[in-house]
Design a protein around this motif. Structure first.
Motif, short mmCIF file in Angstrom:
data_model
loop_
_atom_site.label_atom_id
_atom_site.label_comp_id
_atom_site.label_asym_id
_atom_site.label_seq_id
_atom_site.Cartn_x
_atom_site.Cartn_y
_atom_site.Cartn_z
N PRO A 195 93.42 14.08 66.05
CA PRO A 195 92.08 14.68 66.05
C PRO A 195 91.73 15.28 64.70
O PRO A 195 92.62 15.62 63.91
N ARG A 196 90.47 15.40 64.44
CA ARG A 196 89.98 16.03 63.21
C ARG A 196 89.61 17.46 63.56
O ARG A 196 88.94 17.72 64.55
N HIS A 197 90.05 18.39 62.72
CA HIS A 197 89.75 19.81 62.92
C HIS A 197 88.90 20.30 61.77
O HIS A 197 89.11 19.91 60.62
N SER B 281 87.55 20.89 67.24
CA SER B 281 88.44 19.74 67.22
C SER B 281 87.69 18.54 67.76
O SER B 281 87.04 18.62 68.80
N ASP C 242 88.29 14.58 68.84
CA ASP C 242 89.25 13.50 69.08
C ASP C 242 88.75 12.21 68.44
O ASP C 242 87.56 11.89 68.51
#
Length: 158
Positions: A31-33, A23, A25
């Motif tokens: 957030p980008r996963h 993940s 932030d």
């Protein structure tokens, strides 16, 4: 490969599932996963409540493992699914004698646990059934429905 004889107690038992998801932030947003790793190990915090001979066995088991710590051992755990199954494990640190009352010993430990191979098609089926509002018990008990509902309905016209 050695096999740990004692099952862990159900109380005082927890597992952190290894997911391999990273993940990141981002400022001002969600957030980008992303999937980074496959087959990441689980971490299990476990506990045994044993008597004197059981304590002696657990300590001997740990010492034998510690002589060759790259060697996995089998332990019966419940992590990837609802059933207790054999998992390949390593100790993460040393076991701890948490308490001793008369001849009852409480031992805790943390294990690094290799995940089992899971059926991704079954996972998809379960989640899709939940999305469609299907009672999940219907997925596991089709014979019960066949015998108790479908068969009597079919025989009703005879």
């Amino acid at each position: 490969m050695h096999k740990l004889l004692y099952c862990v107690t159900q109380s005082g038992y927890s597992a952190k599932i290894g997911d391999g998801v990273i993940s990141q932030d981002l400022e001002g947003g969600a957030p980008r996963h992303r999937r980074a790793l496959k087959g990441t190990y689980h971490t299990a915090s476990i506990q045994w409540v044993v008597q004197k001979k059981g304590y002696q066995y657990l300590m001997a088991f740990y010492r034998v493992w510690a002589r060759n710590p790259s060697q996995r051992f089998l332990a019966r755990l419940c992590i990837d699914g609802p059933d207790v199954e054999d998992y390949q494990c390593y100790f993460s640190g040393t076991p701890t004698l948490s308490s001793k009352e008369a001849n009852v010993y409480t031992v805790t430990a943390e294990l690094r646990v290799k995940p089992l191979n899971v059926d991704s098609n079954l996972d998809e089926l379960i989640v899709t059934a939940g999305d469609d509002g299907i009672d999940l018990n219907e997925l596991w008990n089709p014979l019960e429905k066949l015998v108790n509902e479908s068969l009597p309905d079919a025989l009703e016209n005879l």
